[in-house]
Design a protein around this motif. Structure first.
Motif, mmCIF file in Angstrom:
data_model
loop_
_atom_site.group_PDB
_atom_site.id
_atom_site.type_symbol
_atom_site.label_atom_id
_atom_site.label_comp_id
_atom_site.label_asym_id
_atom_site.label_seq_id
_atom_site.Cartn_x
_atom_site.Cartn_y
_atom_site.Cartn_z
ATOM 1 N N LEU A 156 0.836 -1.204 0.000
ATOM 2 C CA LEU A 156 0.000 0.000 0.000
ATOM 3 C C LEU A 156 0.870 1.253 0.000
ATOM 4 O O LEU A 156 0.418 2.355 -0.309
ATOM 5 C CB LEU A 156 -0.932 0.001 1.213
ATOM 6 C CG LEU A 156 -2.025 -1.067 1.165
ATOM 7 C CD1 LEU A 156 -2.680 -1.257 2.522
ATOM 8 C CD2 LEU A 156 -3.073 -0.713 0.121
ATOM 9 N N TYR A 186 -3.515 -9.412 4.476
ATOM 10 C CA TYR A 186 -3.303 -8.279 5.373
ATOM 11 C C TYR A 186 -4.614 -7.949 6.072
ATOM 12 O O TYR A 186 -5.619 -7.719 5.422
ATOM 13 C CB TYR A 186 -2.782 -7.098 4.549
ATOM 14 C CG TYR A 186 -2.806 -5.742 5.225
ATOM 15 C CD1 TYR A 186 -2.206 -5.534 6.458
ATOM 16 C CD2 TYR A 186 -3.421 -4.658 4.597
ATOM 17 C CE1 TYR A 186 -2.230 -4.273 7.068
ATOM 18 C CE2 TYR A 186 -3.442 -3.397 5.181
ATOM 19 C CZ TYR A 186 -2.845 -3.215 6.419
ATOM 20 O OH TYR A 186 -2.871 -1.972 6.999
ATOM 21 N N PRO A 236 -6.008 -5.125 8.281
ATOM 22 C CA PRO A 236 -5.643 -3.778 8.755
ATOM 23 C C PRO A 236 -6.107 -3.516 10.184
ATOM 24 O O PRO A 236 -6.936 -4.241 10.728
ATOM 25 C CB PRO A 236 -6.369 -2.844 7.792
ATOM 26 C CG PRO A 236 -6.903 -3.677 6.698
ATOM 27 C CD PRO A 236 -7.010 -5.072 7.215
ATOM 28 N N ASN A 257 -12.084 -4.146 8.815
ATOM 29 C CA ASN A 257 -11.959 -4.296 7.365
ATOM 30 C C ASN A 257 -13.118 -5.096 6.776
ATOM 31 O O ASN A 257 -12.934 -6.186 6.258
ATOM 32 C CB ASN A 257 -10.617 -4.962 7.050
ATOM 33 C CG ASN A 257 -10.282 -4.916 5.584
ATOM 34 O OD1 ASN A 257 -10.628 -3.977 4.880
ATOM 35 N ND2 ASN A 257 -9.620 -5.948 5.096
ATOM 36 N N PHE A 277 -17.075 -4.810 4.564
ATOM 37 C CA PHE A 277 -17.920 -3.986 3.690
ATOM 38 C C PHE A 277 -19.301 -3.942 4.340
ATOM 39 O O PHE A 277 -20.057 -4.910 4.254
ATOM 40 C CB PHE A 277 -17.994 -4.598 2.297
ATOM 41 C CG PHE A 277 -16.648 -4.786 1.676
ATOM 42 C CD1 PHE A 277 -15.906 -3.701 1.230
ATOM 43 C CD2 PHE A 277 -16.088 -6.056 1.571
ATOM 44 C CE1 PHE A 277 -14.652 -3.876 0.668
ATOM 45 C CE2 PHE A 277 -14.837 -6.235 1.015
ATOM 46 C CZ PHE A 277 -14.116 -5.140 0.565
ATOM 47 N N HIS A 329 -22.235 -2.704 3.831
ATOM 48 C CA HIS A 329 -23.502 -2.890 3.125
ATOM 49 C C HIS A 329 -23.570 -4.211 2.363
ATOM 50 O O HIS A 329 -24.545 -4.473 1.673
ATOM 51 C CB HIS A 329 -23.776 -1.724 2.167
ATOM 52 C CG HIS A 329 -23.773 -0.392 2.857
ATOM 53 N ND1 HIS A 329 -24.695 -0.052 3.812
ATOM 54 C CD2 HIS A 329 -22.933 0.662 2.756
ATOM 55 C CE1 HIS A 329 -24.433 1.165 4.262
ATOM 56 N NE2 HIS A 329 -23.354 1.609 3.633
ATOM 57 N N LEU A 330 -22.527 -5.021 2.464
ATOM 58 C CA LEU A 330 -22.594 -6.360 1.869
ATOM 59 C C LEU A 330 -22.917 -7.349 2.987
ATOM 60 O O LEU A 330 -22.620 -7.103 4.156
ATOM 61 C CB LEU A 330 -21.261 -6.741 1.225
ATOM 62 C CG LEU A 330 -20.745 -5.879 0.070
ATOM 63 C CD1 LEU A 330 -19.477 -6.491 -0.511
ATOM 64 C CD2 LEU A 330 -21.795 -5.723 -1.008
ATOM 65 N N GLU A 340 -21.283 -12.293 1.292
ATOM 66 C CA GLU A 340 -20.676 -11.511 0.200
ATOM 67 C C GLU A 340 -19.294 -11.019 0.597
ATOM 68 O O GLU A 340 -18.367 -11.001 -0.225
ATOM 69 C CB GLU A 340 -21.571 -10.325 -0.173
ATOM 70 C CG GLU A 340 -22.789 -10.705 -1.002
ATOM 71 C CD GLU A 340 -23.745 -9.541 -1.230
ATOM 72 O OE1 GLU A 340 -24.344 -9.482 -2.311
ATOM 73 O OE2 GLU A 340 -23.897 -8.690 -0.334
ATOM 74 N N ARG A 343 -17.033 -13.792 0.046
ATOM 75 C CA ARG A 343 -16.812 -14.026 -1.392
ATOM 76 C C ARG A 343 -15.814 -13.020 -1.957
ATOM 77 O O ARG A 343 -14.964 -13.366 -2.770
ATOM 78 C CB ARG A 343 -18.133 -13.963 -2.159
ATOM 79 C CG ARG A 343 -19.027 -15.169 -1.894
ATOM 80 C CD ARG A 343 -20.417 -14.992 -2.470
ATOM 81 N NE ARG A 343 -20.437 -14.993 -3.922
ATOM 82 C CZ ARG A 343 -20.347 -16.098 -4.669
ATOM 83 N NH1 ARG A 343 -20.251 -17.259 -4.103
ATOM 84 N NH2 ARG A 343 -20.368 -16.023 -5.987
ATOM 85 N N VAL A 344 -15.931 -11.759 -1.520
ATOM 86 C CA VAL A 344 -14.933 -10.772 -1.966
ATOM 87 C C VAL A 344 -13.547 -11.232 -1.498
ATOM 88 O O VAL A 344 -12.575 -11.152 -2.235
ATOM 89 C CB VAL A 344 -15.243 -9.363 -1.418
ATOM 90 C CG1 VAL A 344 -14.126 -8.396 -1.784
ATOM 91 C CG2 VAL A 344 -16.558 -8.847 -1.970
ATOM 92 N N GLY A 345 -13.492 -11.755 -0.261
ATOM 93 C CA GLY A 345 -12.222 -12.271 0.249
ATOM 94 C C GLY A 345 -11.658 -13.381 -0.624
ATOM 95 O O GLY A 345 -10.451 -13.602 -0.653
ATOM 96 N N GLY A 346 -12.531 -14.089 -1.339
ATOM 97 C CA GLY A 346 -12.092 -15.184 -2.202
ATOM 98 C C GLY A 346 -11.906 -14.763 -3.650
ATOM 99 O O GLY A 346 -11.842 -15.609 -4.542
ATOM 100 N N ARG A 375 -12.135 -13.291 6.513
ATOM 101 C CA ARG A 375 -12.102 -12.910 5.108
ATOM 102 C C ARG A 375 -10.706 -13.105 4.520
ATOM 103 O O ARG A 375 -10.551 -13.463 3.355
ATOM 104 C CB ARG A 375 -12.500 -11.429 5.008
ATOM 105 C CG ARG A 375 -12.941 -10.975 3.661
ATOM 106 C CD ARG A 375 -13.881 -9.802 3.816
ATOM 107 N NE ARG A 375 -13.195 -8.567 4.131
ATOM 108 C CZ ARG A 375 -12.492 -7.869 3.248
ATOM 109 N NH1 ARG A 375 -12.366 -8.291 2.017
ATOM 110 N NH2 ARG A 375 -11.904 -6.752 3.608
ATOM 111 N N GLU A 376 -9.703 -12.868 5.359
ATOM 112 C CA GLU A 376 -8.337 -12.997 4.872
ATOM 113 C C GLU A 376 -7.833 -14.440 4.960
ATOM 114 O O GLU A 376 -6.726 -14.742 4.535
ATOM 115 C CB GLU A 376 -7.406 -12.049 5.633
ATOM 116 C CG GLU A 376 -7.719 -10.575 5.400
ATOM 117 C CD GLU A 376 -7.797 -10.215 3.923
ATOM 118 O OE1 GLU A 376 -7.072 -10.839 3.109
ATOM 119 O OE2 GLU A 376 -8.601 -9.335 3.563
#
Ligand SMILES: Nc1ncnc2c1ncn2[C@@H]1O[C@H](COP(=O)(O)OP(=O)(O)OP(=O)(O)O)[C@@H](O)[C@H]1O
Ligand SMILES: [Mg+2]
Lengths: 243, 297
Positions: free
Chosen positions: A55, A85, A87, A91, A93, A95-96, A100, A103-106, A153-154
């Motif tokens: 970053l 990572y 933070p 960390n 979302f 509104h998800l 979801e 899934r973003v994590g994947g 998620r990570e």
């Protein structure tokens, strides 16, 4: 000792050119290790993790992961190599839904639907609360559950190295202990290597194998936890604070 | 005097034009929600869409294939948007976010001037019209210009596609996530600058689509995007910056207010009614109907 998984070598990094926050920071994380970074507020601990994850890019010095130079790569490229990572800030979302978020994590394994499904199922096994709340918006989770989701998620990509920044801030002691256990779970179940930044020194020390004490953007002291003991660590922190 | 028929007709035509304005507003709000910047050159992407539509119909496809020219024009603007993001915006966004939106303002304002001059240089200050041989359509008992009805139908199809993309595709998930946390998508391994590129492309393509659809109605000339852009921004203020449902609702609302104002008060002031609504909203709910928070400084 075999080659480290992560080697940070004399890096200098700044948010604004001319004001170096990291001033010759170095550390090594062995494969399968659990390294704890401590230091007073503003020492540059979070900046160190941000720089490793891409970053922020160091203007001097090198970073290698698994023998490969990664300084200057973008975060998504570093993620693909097997680094995750978590933070300091929550960390998620908001509104998800919880699912979801996972899934973003994947994202990096999205083209392998079966594998993604299995990984999410596994995370649900480790964190039954998240399974219960899979259809709820992440913004409605409690602080502890939000932390859980941030870490979970990570874990979806089963990274080889997890960079974790102050995961227990603002948590009740029993929840904090759960988070450390969760990191241990990740470490053993994936298995992964952990570089943890924490202010909660006495608890974190019980889980870490090595400790790096940071001040003013560089290493003040480092070594195996067994050689330090909490009293000695506290003394060192005092010294940093007194300048 | 206030016949039911006139009220119904005014309602229908207001809704129809409102949906087209909403395309513009949606583009502005969508780019903002992902990139946290305002694209001030939105009207110029509208203008390019209208020129593409005119050129395709007049020089290549012929008036019978106007409907084919529409998606091609929008796609052309999309591709141009990708190039603009890659060449002008990405270099700014690669740096830490200090004063990023100020740079973006300067860059897009410069782009606005450049594109207008380019249009004047290439095609002259003349007005073109792709014409429309679409017949007048009866909506219930009421006659409506074919070009307007076609534009409305196309806009609805585009909105549905946009919704499906956001709701059901992986890319849509990435876009929704990015609007909530840019750091969050980066930790997930998503190339956030790549998301910006797609978002910018889609946002300006919505403007280009509006330009192509409205070309027979509002004509084609270098500054033709101005009025629609002003309306787009009015809608964004009314609906709330960053809110997609807000853009749609406020778009239709603006269309209705304009039509009713024009039909029942005075058509000379058509462009003023929306502005009055903006003032009213600013006084009552400064963040807009569906806007949640003020803009962080
Ligand atoms: N985005 C930023 N822009 C400019 N300066 C920053 C930024 N983030 C942190 N800093 C500065 O860098 C220094 C180190 O910050 P950093 O967050 O790395 O410290 P830390 O050791 O993690 O502290 P803490 O224990 O409070 O989390 C601080 O002086 C801080 O003010
Ligand atoms: Mg920190």
């Amino acid at each position: 000792m075999s080659a480290p998984l992560l080697a940070v070598d004399d890096i200098h990094a700044a948010y604004q050119s001319g004001v170096d926050i990291l001033q010759g920071m170095s550390l090594a994380v062995p494969v399968g290790g659990f390294v704890l970074v401590i230091g007073p507020n503003g020492a540059g601990k979070s900046t160190l993790l941000k720089t490793v994850f891409g970053l922020l890019s160091p203007h001097r010095g090198g970073i290698s992961f698994d023998g490969r130079a990664i300084a200057g790569l973008a975060p998504h490229e570093i993620k693909r190599l097997g680094v995750s990572y978590v933070p300091q800030e929550l960390n998620t979302f908001p509104h998800l839904t919880v699912e979801e978020n996972l899934r973003v994590g994947g994202w990096t394994i999205r083209n392998d639907a079966a594998r993604l499904r299995a990984r999410i199922a596994r995370v649900y096994e480790i964190f039954p609360v998240l399974a219960e709340r899979r259809r709820d918006k992440a913004g409605g989770l409690s602080g502890g559950q939000g932390r859980m989701l941030s870490v979970a998620r990570e874990m979806i990509t089963e990274p080889r190295l997890m960079l974790v920044d102050e995961p227990t801030v603002g948590l009740a002691p029993n929840l904090a202990e759960q988070v450390y256990e969760l990191l241990q779970t990740a470490r053993q179940s994936i298995p992964t290597t952990i570089l943890l930044v924490d202010q909660n020194v006495s608890d974190a020390l019980r889980h870490a194998e090595d400790v790096v004490m940071m001040n003013l953007g560089r290493v003040k002291a480092a070594g195996p936890v067994v050689e330090f003991g909490e009293a000695r660590v506290r003394e060192l922190i005092q010294e940093c604070l007194l300048g | 005097m206030f016949s039911t028929e006139l009220v119904v007709q005014t309602f229908i035509s207001g809704t129809m034009i409102g949906v087209l304005y909403a395309l513009m507003a949606l583009g502005i709000t969508f780019i903002y929600s992902i990139m946290r910047m305002i694209n001030w050159a939105m009207g110029e992407f509208y203008m390019i869409g209208s020129y593409l539509q005119y050129a395709l119909v007049a020089l290549l496809l012929g008036p019978d294939l106007w409907w084919l020219a529409i998606p091609i024009s929008a796609a052309g603007v999309f591709l141009f948007g990708l190039v603009v993001q890659w060449s002008l915006l990405k270099p700014i966004f690669r740096k830490p976010p200090e004063a990023r939106d100020d740079y973006a303002t300067v860059v897009t304002l410069a782009l606005l001037l450049l594109l207008r001059s380019l249009a004047t240089g290439l095609a002259g200050p003349n007005q073109f019209s792709p014409g429309s041989d679409l017949p007048v359509v009866m909506v219930g008992p009421l006659p409506m210009a074919g070009a307007r009805v076609a534009a409305f139908v196309f806009a609805l199809v585009a909105l549905v596609l946009f919704y499906l993309l956001l709701r059901y595709s992986w890319y849509g998930l990435a876009l929704r996530a990015t609007s909530q946390s840019r750091v969050g998508v980066q930790t997930a391994g998503i190339d956030v600058l790549g998301v910006d590129r797609i978002a910018f492309g889609i946002g300006v393509a919505l403007a280009g689509l509006a330009g192509a659809l409205l070309a027979p109605v509002f004509l084609v000339y270098p500054t033709n995007g101005l009025i629609t852009t002003v309306k787009g921004f009015e809608i964004v203020v009314i609906g709330g910056l960053g809110s997609i449902p807000g853009a749609l609702i406020a778009g239709v609302l603006l269309g209705l207010i304009e039509s009713f104002g024009a039909a029942f008060i005075d058509s000379a002031y058509q462009n003023i009614y929306g502005f009055a609504l903006v003032l009213l909203i600013l006084a009552l709910k400064p963040t807009g109907l569906l806007g949640e928070r003020g803009r962080e400084a």
